[in-house]
Write a protein that holds these residues in place. Sequence first.
Motif, PDB file in Angstrom:
ATOM      1  N   ARG A  40      35.776  52.220  47.435  1.00 46.93           N
ATOM      2  CA  ARG A  40      35.752  51.401  46.116  1.00 46.93           C
ATOM      3  C   ARG A  40      36.837  50.492  45.752  1.00 46.93           C
ATOM      4  O   ARG A  40      36.344  49.737  45.438  1.00 46.93           O
ATOM      5  N   THR A  41      38.209  50.214  47.504  1.00 50.54           N
ATOM      6  CA  THR A  41      38.618  49.330  47.408  1.00 50.54           C
ATOM      7  C   THR A  41      38.183  49.008  48.668  1.00 50.54           C
ATOM      8  O   THR A  41      39.589  47.412  48.831  1.00 50.54           O
ATOM      9  N   THR A  42      37.426  48.472  49.445  1.00 48.26           N
ATOM     10  CA  THR A  42      36.883  47.516  50.303  1.00 48.26           C
ATOM     11  C   THR A  42      35.421  47.236  50.262  1.00 48.26           C
ATOM     12  O   THR A  42      35.763  45.835  49.287  1.00 48.26           O
ATOM     13  N   THR A 110      45.906  47.611  33.855  1.00 45.40           N
ATOM     14  CA  THR A 110      45.817  48.925  34.971  1.00 45.40           C
ATOM     15  C   THR A 110      45.066  48.382  35.727  1.00 45.40           C
ATOM     16  O   THR A 110      44.351  47.359  35.868  1.00 45.40           O
ATOM     17  N   GLU A 111      44.530  48.869  37.401  1.00 44.15           N
ATOM     18  CA  GLU A 111      44.005  48.405  37.943  1.00 44.15           C
ATOM     19  C   GLU A 111      42.102  48.113  37.715  1.00 44.15           C
ATOM     20  O   GLU A 111      42.253  46.811  38.348  1.00 44.15           O
ATOM     21  N   VAL A 192      47.207  34.278  44.773  1.00 42.35           N
ATOM     22  CA  VAL A 192      47.488  36.089  43.974  1.00 42.35           C
ATOM     23  C   VAL A 192      47.729  34.819  41.906  1.00 42.35           C
ATOM     24  O   VAL A 192      48.646  34.230  41.986  1.00 42.35           O
ATOM     25  N   ILE A 193      47.636  36.429  41.030  1.00 43.07           N
ATOM     26  CA  ILE A 193      47.394  35.893  39.694  1.00 43.07           C
ATOM     27  C   ILE A 193      48.049  36.806  39.501  1.00 43.07           C
ATOM     28  O   ILE A 193      48.117  38.437  38.948  1.00 43.07           O
ATOM     29  N   ASP A 194      49.860  36.588  38.929  1.00 48.26           N
ATOM     30  CA  ASP A 194      50.337  37.146  37.861  1.00 48.26           C
ATOM     31  C   ASP A 194      50.856  37.162  36.591  1.00 48.26           C
ATOM     32  O   ASP A 194      50.825  36.295  36.371  1.00 48.26           O
ATOM     33  N   LEU A 195      49.598  38.795  35.665  1.00 46.21           N
ATOM     34  CA  LEU A 195      49.269  38.558  34.404  1.00 46.21           C
ATOM     35  C   LEU A 195      50.593  38.999  33.450  1.00 46.21           C
ATOM     36  O   LEU A 195      50.468  38.477  32.561  1.00 46.21           O
ATOM     37  N   HIS A 196      51.298  39.252  34.344  1.00 47.52           N
ATOM     38  CA  HIS A 196      52.862  39.993  33.798  1.00 47.52           C
ATOM     39  C   HIS A 196      52.312  41.273  32.060  1.00 47.52           C
ATOM     40  O   HIS A 196      53.058  40.774  31.506  1.00 47.52           O
ATOM     41  N   ALA A 197      51.480  42.122  32.641  1.00 47.01           N
ATOM     42  CA  ALA A 197      51.281  42.321  31.165  1.00 47.01           C
ATOM     43  C   ALA A 197      51.387  44.028  31.994  1.00 47.01           C
ATOM     44  O   ALA A 197      51.686  44.864  30.828  1.00 47.01           O
ATOM     45  N   GLY A 198      51.149  44.289  32.736  1.00 42.97           N
ATOM     46  CA  GLY A 198      51.572  45.614  33.447  1.00 42.97           C
ATOM     47  C   GLY A 198      51.963  45.708  35.167  1.00 42.97           C
ATOM     48  O   GLY A 198      52.806  45.016  35.954  1.00 42.97           O
ATOM     49  N   GLY A 199      51.881  47.403  35.503  1.00 43.47           N
ATOM     50  CA  GLY A 199      52.237  47.096  36.985  1.00 43.47           C
ATOM     51  C   GLY A 199      51.139  47.581  37.966  1.00 43.47           C
ATOM     52  O   GLY A 199      51.349  47.459  39.465  1.00 43.47           O
ATOM     53  N   ALA A 200      49.439  47.321  37.864  1.00 43.72           N
ATOM     54  CA  ALA A 200      48.381  47.442  38.505  1.00 43.72           C
ATOM     55  C   ALA A 200      48.401  46.326  38.832  1.00 43.72           C
ATOM     56  O   ALA A 200      48.558  45.487  38.536  1.00 43.72           O
TER      57      ALA A 200
END
Length: 222
Positions: A40-42, A110-111, A192-200
């Motif tokens: 799933r994550t690879t 969310t992830e 790296v893209i920082d959305l500043h919307a949550g913690g995922a």
Amino acid sequence: SMAKGAGMLAPGMATMLCVVTTDAALDPAQADGALKEAVRTTLNRLDADGCMSTNDTVVLMASGASGVSPEPAAFQEALTAVCHDLAQQLLTDAEGAEHDVAITVVNATTEDAAEAVARAVARSNLFKAAIFGRDPNWGRIISAAGTVPEAVAPFDATLIDVYFNGVQVCRAAGVGEPRELVDLAPRAVDVVIDLHAGGATATVWTNDLTHDYVHENSAYSS
């Protein structure tokens, strides 16, 4: 472990055959669950060219010859590490590629949202062409991020930050550090893209769009 794949590398593992073997004694349900989580994550975050094929397979075979039943968390960690290593080798061997690009979205709701944004950028031909041209074009990143429906990945577009290899070229959807500080000559590129919307957080891996990729996929007739 072994894997084969060079083109049409996108979600679902694409044109890829992967076999992982172990002598551990595993319950079939445990093995199945561990493999799905590792993939799933690879391997399923590998999106070299956005093109999915019809015949992708990843198999985990456990002989049980050692008679050892590993602790589930330790086995999961080891299996995920193997799948990650195989995915990175496939990325490096992708057709015509000159750059291997890790796109990490942080602070999403969310992830799944983070993955959706990262994959949208990974599939942007404009972004991939910019990487080939060694251009840290953050405008193409935020425009690709903006194509993701708000229902999938809600974020305030005026807050987005973008980093290339640690250099913040975009701050709050505007100009950040000078683009000249970014060196895209090395093969590895970290976005790296920082959305500043949550913690995922989620990472998707892709390649650049090169002359060689176009040639390899156009210079023959099937």
